[in-house]
Design a protein around this motif. Structure first.
Motif, PDB file in Angstrom:
ATOM      1  N   ILE A  29       0.836  -1.203   0.000  1.00  0.00           N
ATOM      2  CA  ILE A  29       0.000   0.000   0.000  1.00  0.00           C
ATOM      3  C   ILE A  29       0.870   1.252   0.000  1.00  0.00           C
ATOM      4  N   ALA A  30       1.905   1.252   0.817  1.00  0.00           N
ATOM      5  CA  ALA A  30       2.795   2.414   0.883  1.00  0.00           C
ATOM      6  C   ALA A  30       3.515   2.612  -0.448  1.00  0.00           C
ATOM      7  N   THR A  31       3.930   1.516  -1.075  1.00  0.00           N
ATOM      8  CA  THR A  31       4.642   1.616  -2.349  1.00  0.00           C
ATOM      9  C   THR A  31       3.737   2.183  -3.431  1.00  0.00           C
ATOM     10  N   GLU A  32       2.485   1.727  -3.449  1.00  0.00           N
ATOM     11  CA  GLU A  32       1.550   2.247  -4.448  1.00  0.00           C
ATOM     12  C   GLU A  32       1.339   3.750  -4.252  1.00  0.00           C
TER      13      GLU A  32
ATOM     14  N   GLU B 136       4.996   9.984   5.196  1.00  0.00           N
ATOM     15  CA  GLU B 136       5.197   9.371   6.513  1.00  0.00           C
ATOM     16  C   GLU B 136       4.488   8.027   6.550  1.00  0.00           C
ATOM     17  N   VAL B 137       5.256   6.980   6.819  1.00  0.00           N
ATOM     18  CA  VAL B 137       4.687   5.628   6.885  1.00  0.00           C
ATOM     19  C   VAL B 137       4.778   5.094   8.312  1.00  0.00           C
ATOM     20  N   MET B 138       4.141   3.950   8.545  1.00  0.00           N
ATOM     21  CA  MET B 138       4.143   3.380   9.883  1.00  0.00           C
ATOM     22  C   MET B 138       5.545   2.881  10.277  1.00  0.00           C
ATOM     23  N   GLY B 139       5.728   2.702  11.568  1.00  0.00           N
ATOM     24  CA  GLY B 139       7.011   2.224  12.086  1.00  0.00           C
ATOM     25  C   GLY B 139       7.476   3.063  13.255  1.00  0.00           C
TER      26      GLY B 139
ATOM     27  N   GLY C 177      -1.072   6.669   7.406  1.00  0.00           N
ATOM     28  CA  GLY C 177      -1.914   6.280   8.534  1.00  0.00           C
ATOM     29  C   GLY C 177      -2.558   4.909   8.413  1.00  0.00           C
ATOM     30  N   HIS C 178      -3.771   4.804   8.929  1.00  0.00           N
ATOM     31  CA  HIS C 178      -4.424   3.515   9.096  1.00  0.00           C
ATOM     32  C   HIS C 178      -4.720   2.784   7.798  1.00  0.00           C
ATOM     33  N   VAL C 179      -4.681   3.500   6.671  1.00  0.00           N
ATOM     34  CA  VAL C 179      -4.907   2.828   5.392  1.00  0.00           C
ATOM     35  C   VAL C 179      -3.937   1.660   5.224  1.00  0.00           C
ATOM     36  N   GLN C 180      -2.739   1.803   5.826  1.00  0.00           N
ATOM     37  CA  GLN C 180      -1.717   0.764   5.684  1.00  0.00           C
ATOM     38  C   GLN C 180      -2.059  -0.548   6.383  1.00  0.00           C
ATOM     39  N   ARG C 181      -2.974  -0.515   7.357  1.00  0.00           N
ATOM     40  CA  ARG C 181      -3.199  -1.751   8.117  1.00  0.00           C
ATOM     41  C   ARG C 181      -4.585  -2.351   7.886  1.00  0.00           C
ATOM     42  N   GLY C 182      -5.369  -1.765   6.996  1.00  0.00           N
ATOM     43  CA  GLY C 182      -6.715  -2.283   6.778  1.00  0.00           C
ATOM     44  C   GLY C 182      -6.842  -2.977   5.438  1.00  0.00           C
ATOM     45  N   GLY C 183      -7.977  -3.576   5.221  1.00  0.00           N
ATOM     46  CA  GLY C 183      -8.312  -4.107   3.919  1.00  0.00           C
ATOM     47  C   GLY C 183      -7.760  -5.483   3.648  1.00  0.00           C
TER      48      GLY C 183
END
Lengths: 342, 342, 342, 342
Positions: free
Chosen positions: C146-149, C168-171, C271-277
């Motif tokens: 998701i982050a790469t896209e 800014e990505v998670m971590g 944000g949270h988009v990275q951990r859902g779906g």
């Protein structure tokens, strides 16, 4: 015949598809030559050009952004702006201009054509879909698709933790992206600039949603404002570096929802991700057809004209019509969608 | 008031979005109750129902297929078909029917309403976009998006090996999917049922493409046919199990291109992938609005009517209009797109 | 034999795939029965259960989140926590627990097994990929994708306007997501918590990038910190509602880059988009295999054990190993990737 | 130092990422110059080169295919093949070769190094993941992702019509893609070349699936073969143009399932879509790291060596190891996954 092409304003998926269609049809069918102008009106203003021919448009159809670059330069605000443009066009032998842009870019093109006789054809561009005289603009479908996919993803994280998730999408003056992505994503609240919101009403929807054992998703356009003034949307204080602190409506609303409902709330601000990257198939179709019809306007000497979508047809409308007023979400449409709130 | 809902014909992304919108608005705004019928007309014919209320439509918006199931059962071909339907509706206390389907399903609904007084409202559905009286049907945008993404992927493999890639997409009677995905995907040849193709012309385009150091992509609708009859499209021989051997136009055309141009050609048949899975944001928007307006038709007692898209508005048209004739690709549109061939 | 299952901590794509695999194999091969516990440790603590059998896990493989719900409840911090859990397990006839979670959840499971004899098996879960003893954790691949896209999309908008884009990505404690998505997305600067950054160095990379006529993308993990302390990362002032103002490292860094380089900079916080779906195919594969092996640990009575990935094999390791220390990005790997900076 | 680079065999997402990493690190860190060879071994054989420097690799990271082109040319089968290669390398001043390819390409590189002293370094490439000595190859993750997404989409169409859907995926000699995508997609039957299938067993699984009111998805690798010989997989008859009729295992199996179970079955052959287009984030990561380590092998003079993935580390192995034997799906892994069949 030599035709200049420029792209102005914010970038938008589909710009390259327009450029490619204009050049492919212009060269192949009409034998035109082309001059690409760099960075919107800055190109003709300063005489900065890039080569624009069949090889230059190869492979650009699926690419986001614009190979010509863009800027918000407004020649009407520049000293001698008009004269510099007409001089440069004359020096370069450019006989007509295809101007691809939004309200500002097309507003300049309108005045150049009407007041100074510069032969311009317009192609409407706004990711916000708020230009009058056209059913849709390219880029909008891509933005809605990206926002909808994000909302899809946020549902599962909202449900797993039973939290409110506030998603801030683009739309400073109109709520089209919020309305379409919110509906497509199954949001429980959609807030748009055209309809000032009541924070208590939003909290009531959020609470009723939790009561039914669901986790609510609130989609809010960046330009949405509270009805009652009790939500301070811009913080005017300066930060450590002397910058004005900006915090969007999404973040402020989430804080307020937490305060009033006692439920955890999180914000996601989609930002520039919505306007970059490869255009959707729909946007490539629309942008390509706009380009094919724009070069036909040039061939017909139909200047001061803008191409537009009406139903499934590409038509020509006076450029001035597009910029006359903002196309906002009509109240009855917002009400129609309201059945899904709460 | 009790409203029956059924989905008929081939499945299509967006069916569940229609069902959800019909039920949400019907229950919340009008206080209706609902009966879901299983598997298209088979449901009312045999009295097979499924519960349909707010919990039943929870979470189905992004899901492909139809929670009601579908079939191609035609009650007009069944013994006592009409009587069995009217008896079952009466026994179940169903006062009106929302029928979601294509030419066949809506044709039946039209006759039921006009000849037998069964109060039906129609929602147009065809992934092929070939129903008259509506600008677009839901499912089409999803199919075009999937086909375009496939074409995007095939470009790189074509270029790496300098091969012809033939992509067969859906469209038995109309070329809408081929036209839109072919244009959006940057195909070099697009073949549609409305315009019989000339194999030599196709080969000439292919060859000229190679001459310019590109690898050609040929998009062909499954219903496209050669003009000159020199391409045998169906092989009538039987295989080892006594089945008729089927080989689509894509595979045959690739063989023929290899034979005539001496270039390697490969075929990809996208098939059912185009009609399954989550609907695009656009299709969810359109399907949802169709549903909201269909239940309004029921409320207004406006039977024999179908909802349709005209521009950005949902309107009502006589159901008979939709099924009167196929909406095919107009010659001037095909010609407009032809600038990209070769 | 009755087996309890719970999911604790932040949600993560793949949780449902683990649950499904545990139940499918447990029921079909070993004839076990299952009890689902709601919301992590809160389930066994308060005796809140959900039915868990073959029908309950139907269709959940591609769905994000967790059908069991999750929480950060820590029974070690609750009065009588351990006793309430052991009482509830006894009352429900639960003979073993499959605990799916990160450092906290597994830390509790370790103590329950070792100190109180509760038979627990662990399945490692962290979207950040920072658990020791396993090569990868599920959810990580989805987040990186998701982050790469998003980074892919931001390139075109950066180029069109020649702006700096900070993503800014998670971590919070480790830079795995930043490192993988930054490398895959072609970022020009990657900043991770393990390696405090120098703002002047970042600005030098940014400037050199512009000098080569490119627009730089800066990927920064949310937990990255400046080396020299000249970037105030948290603003401790209160806003109008008495909340502490939070502004992430991405936003602060962008402001600072603008100030020092004179170039426009924009921030996107994923944000949270990275951990859902829906989980990626890889995460479904890994999560499913973890589940299959976890139920084998139960069958073998191998408690206090955690399943882990080593190479392409699923192995068993002591649960305590996983939580002993954080798995951070090794300096030599960060250096390896540094060839792409600037 | 001048280094030649070539890509051989079928194309694969990630090839460009390898090329970019080799060149970026080679130029920036070691000051090397590069020569790109066109179309695999044909390049050095015929002395066909393309410029390869930093500008040439700009923007290619996310692009599928290979900017160098590819072919299956085998110099060992060409008259004077070895001599022509060594002559051309000498004439061009190429001191070392980075060869990116599968079994065939690396087999040639091995012999060139060992028997003729041409200094070659290998980078393993196969979309099928069947090369020994490396845990994974790039391209595989992308292919699995595309196949899984297709299977996801087919579920809804299968359920709506209660049909069997047979999906044929790549894998002539090994079942890795079928196994991973079938598991990730929730397939009910997975058939792989390593384990000849029994048509009656397949039909039994299909039937039991229908009995539980589900519609089965059968994933079959193109190289899977029936155990009992009762399924004729290749039809040797000629078509109207004298071509041998080819019909894959998927189509034949679907016909046979229809015949034996009386249920409708449809086939989707994914074909080349699986190997084209933008690489997944994982494949970009792996391909980039392979490239970085390959150029280190050149610097160290470590020829005859291939880079490989072991766990999370990139290691060096003798090239001969990779091509010594095919890496097939081990029986115990196939059995592990079998819990989901039927």
């Amino acid at each position: 015949m030599r035709v200049g092409v420029l792209t102005g304003g914010g970038d938008c998926p589909g710009l390259n598809a327009v450029i490619r269609a204009v050049v492919r049809k212009g060269v192949q069918e009409y034998g035109y030559e082309f001059t690409g102008f760099r960075d919107g009106w800055r190109g003709p203003l300063d005489g900065v050009t890039v080569p624009l021919d069949i090889p230059a448009v190869r492979g650009i159809l699926p690419r986001g952004g614009t190979v010509l670059g863009s800027s918000r330069t407004n020649p009407l605000n520049e000293r001698d702006g008009i004269r510099r443009i007409t001089d440069n066009l004359a020096a370069l032998g450019v006989d007509a201009l295809v101007t691809i842009g939004g309200e500002d870019t097309l507003g300049v093109a309108t005045r150049l054509t009407e007041e100074y006789g510069v032969p311009c054809v317009g192609v409407p561009k706004t990711i916000d879909n708020d230009l009058s005289a056209t059913d849709y603009t390219f880029g909008f479908d891509t933005a809605v698709g990206i926002a909808t996919e994000a909302i899809d993803r946020l549902h599962t994280t909202a449900e797993s933790h039973m939290r409110v998730l506030v998603v801030e999408v683009m739309g400073r003056h109109s709520g089209w992206i919020a309305l379409h992505s919110g509906l497509a994503g199954g949001a429980n609240v959609i807030l748009i600039p055209e309809h000032p919101f009541d924070v208590d009403q939003v909290c009531a929807w959020v609470t009723s949603r939790f009561r039914a054992s669901y986790a609510p998703i609130v989609v809010v356009a960046e330009g949405a404002v509270p009805r009652d003034g009790d939500l301070v949307l811009k913080d005017r204080s300066l930060d450590a570096f002397g910058h004005v602190r900006l915090s969007g409506v999404g973040e402020r609303l989430a804080l307020e929802i937490e305060k009033r409902t006692g439920k955890e709330a999180r914000t996601t601000v989609l930002g520039h991700v919505q306007r970059g990257g490869t255009p959707s198939a729909y946007d490539r179709w629309l942008a390509t057809r706009f380009g094919l019809h724009a070069i036909d306007c040039v061939r017909d000497g139909d200047f001061g004209t803008m191409v537009a979508l009406q139903g499934t047809n590409i038509v020509r409308v006076p450029m001035a019509d597009a910029t006359a007023r903002l196309k906002t979400v009509p109240p009855e449409l917002y009400e129609e969608v309201g059945v899904f709130f709460g």
